[in-house]
Enzyme design. Structure first.
Site, PDB file in Angstrom:
ATOM      1  N   SER A   1     -46.855  44.511  13.382  1.00 63.52           N
ATOM      2  CA  SER A   1     -47.122  44.492  14.801  1.00 63.52           C
ATOM      3  C   SER A   1     -48.418  45.185  15.191  1.00 63.52           C
ATOM      4  O   SER A   1     -49.490  44.687  14.908  1.00 63.52           O
ATOM      5  CB  SER A   1     -45.932  45.105  15.516  1.00 63.52           C
ATOM      6  OG  SER A   1     -45.732  44.465  16.731  1.00 63.52           O
TER       7      SER A   1
ATOM      8  N   ASP B   1     -61.555  40.993  11.016  1.00 65.36           N
ATOM      9  CA  ASP B   1     -62.321  39.878  11.561  1.00 65.36           C
ATOM     10  C   ASP B   1     -63.728  40.283  11.987  1.00 65.36           C
ATOM     11  O   ASP B   1     -64.648  39.455  11.979  1.00 65.36           O
ATOM     12  CB  ASP B   1     -61.579  39.261  12.740  1.00 65.36           C
ATOM     13  CG  ASP B   1     -60.365  38.449  12.302  1.00 65.36           C
ATOM     14  OD1 ASP B   1     -60.126  38.359  11.082  1.00 65.36           O
ATOM     15  OD2 ASP B   1     -59.657  37.911  13.172  1.00 65.36           O
TER      16      ASP B   1
ATOM     17  N   LYS C   1     -45.247  40.462  12.496  1.00 68.48           N
ATOM     18  CA  LYS C   1     -44.608  40.652  13.808  1.00 68.48           C
ATOM     19  C   LYS C   1     -45.702  40.727  14.855  1.00 68.48           C
ATOM     20  O   LYS C   1     -46.414  41.708  14.955  1.00 68.48           O
ATOM     21  CB  LYS C   1     -43.772  41.940  13.818  1.00 68.48           C
ATOM     22  CG  LYS C   1     -43.299  42.371  15.223  1.00 68.48           C
ATOM     23  CD  LYS C   1     -42.288  41.422  15.809  1.00 68.48           C
ATOM     24  CE  LYS C   1     -41.717  41.948  17.126  1.00 68.48           C
ATOM     25  NZ  LYS C   1     -42.638  41.850  18.261  1.00 68.48           N
TER      26      LYS C   1
END
Length: 396
Positions: free
Chosen positions: A303, A314, A328
């Site tokens: 999460s 990224d 999650k």
């Protein structure tokens, strides 16, 4: 006829729930107004069958005199949520709703373990370090098969959590199936007050600081900043951010932590049921924008920790080392019904800046330990990260 609509509490959940505690582990609550909706005109015609079934049972069932409309309506709501095929959808009684909607204060009474739902089973994402759960032998990856002698089969996540909750000094007996084992074992855990210190830092040789972040709570950013100050005063040159077994946490907390490393860039975006997109961007002027950084993950990094790892990956801000993460990445809401009970369900899903879906997928690290042929016996992600930091980054 006008019927009061659900009193709406929007909870952005970036993590699992804390079992046995006074609140959920990853909740931000916003209270909106109390609009109304029309009934029964707004209802689909199929819902008239619920009324029809009630009158048939009331007329003909053998135990019709003992029928409890509250119990039956609760059951109908549970059945509706189960039919949604949403692993997080749950019904809460008024008492359960009151507990779940409390603010997250950084401490609570309970056993100290984070849980989530996977393949319709209640799974321990991670026990909190130093907690009663950890001391009793509860491990990441454990499946909770029973609570105080009753099976968890068919329970929603919040129902299981509410059964494990209790006052400090009381016992709960869990039937636990450890990973890789065939037979469950009974583990008794005494509930206690859990203090949540979420950041620990230790200096390694060569000026490398290892920052272990166990979750994202209200104090995490401040603790990380204080730890970073100690890191600097001790001549720190490279950071390793350990998110292994980190189950998630507060929305604002993970964004604050991301601000420390990412300057004015996209952290994550969410897409709701209507296809609308909302971006969450970092603020300017983080305190650790230029420090060499490696992030450690494993399959219990969930999460909020996946949100942070995904953003750092990224934007090429960090090298991610370890195992594929938990997967999650949903936004959930807890809505209060007029009688004080509530329903909990998914309203949106998270994507990394490059568009990777987190929910159900997880993130594959840059350096995947499962694909390394040269990993020596006993080596783990931290050993690999230290080697990369000292030899490939700082050693250049």
């Amino acid at each position: 006829m006008k019927i009061p609509q659900l009193i709406k509490y929007i909870l952005v959940v970036l993590g699992s729930l804390i079992i046995g505690g006074a609140s959920s582990a990853a909740i931000v609550i916003f209270l909106t107004g109390t609009p109304s909706f029309e009934s029964p005109e707004d209802l689909p015609p199929e819902f008239s069958r619920l009324t029809e079934v009630w009158y048939i049972l009331k007329r003909d069932h053998f135990d019709r005199k003992d029928m409890d409309s509250k119990i039956l309506s609760d059951g109908a709501i549970r059945g509706m949520l189960l039919a949604m095929d949403d692993p997080y959808a749950s019904f809460l009684t008024a008492e359960q709703f009151e507990i779940q909607s409390q603010d997250y204060k950084g401490f609570f009474e309970g056993i100290g373990a984070h849980v989530s739902m996977r393949d319709d089973r209640i799974v321990i994402v991670a026990p909190i370090p130093g907690s009663p759960a950890e001391a009793a032998g509860v491990l990441a990856g454990d499946i909770i098969l029973g609570i105080d002698g009753e099976s968890t089969q068919g329970l929603t996540l919040l129902e299981a959590v509410s059964r494990i909750r209790g006052e400090r000094g009381t016992l709960v007996v869990l039937s636990i199936l450890h990973e890789g084992e065939d037979m469950p074992q009974e583990i008794s855990v005494e509930r206690n007050v859990i203090k949540l210190d979420s950041v620990q830092m230790r200096m390694m040789t060569g000026g490398v600081g290892v920052f272990t972040v166990t979750e994202f709570n209200a104090n995490t950013y401040e603790q990380l900043e204080n730890a970073f100050t100690r890191f600097q005063t001790q001549g720190g040159r490279g950071m390793i951010l350990d998110l292994r077994n980190n189950p998630g946490g507060l929305l604002n907390s993970v964004f604050q932590v991301a601000d420390a490393f990412i300057d004015s860039k996209l952290i994550v975006y969410e897409v709701d049921s209507k296809g609308s997109r909302k971006n969450w961007n970092a603020s300017r002027g983080g305190f650790a924008l230029d420090v060499p950084l490696i992030v450690l993950t494993n399959r219990y990094s969930a999460s909020a920790s996946e949100v942070l790892a995904g953003a750092l990956m990224d934007h090429n801000r960090a090298i991610i080392v370890g195992d594929k993460t938990f997967g999650k990445g949903s936004v959930n809401t807890l809505e209060k019904i007029s009688d004080g009970s509530g329903i909990y369900f998914t309203i949106a899903k998270w994507y990394t800046p490059d568009g990777k879906l987190i929910e159900g997928e997880g993130l594959v690290p840059d350096v995947d330990l499962t694909q390394m042929d040269t990993l020596e016996s006993g080596q783990d992600a931290l050993d690999v990260a230290l080697d990369i930091m000292k030899n490939d980054i700082l050693g250049k």
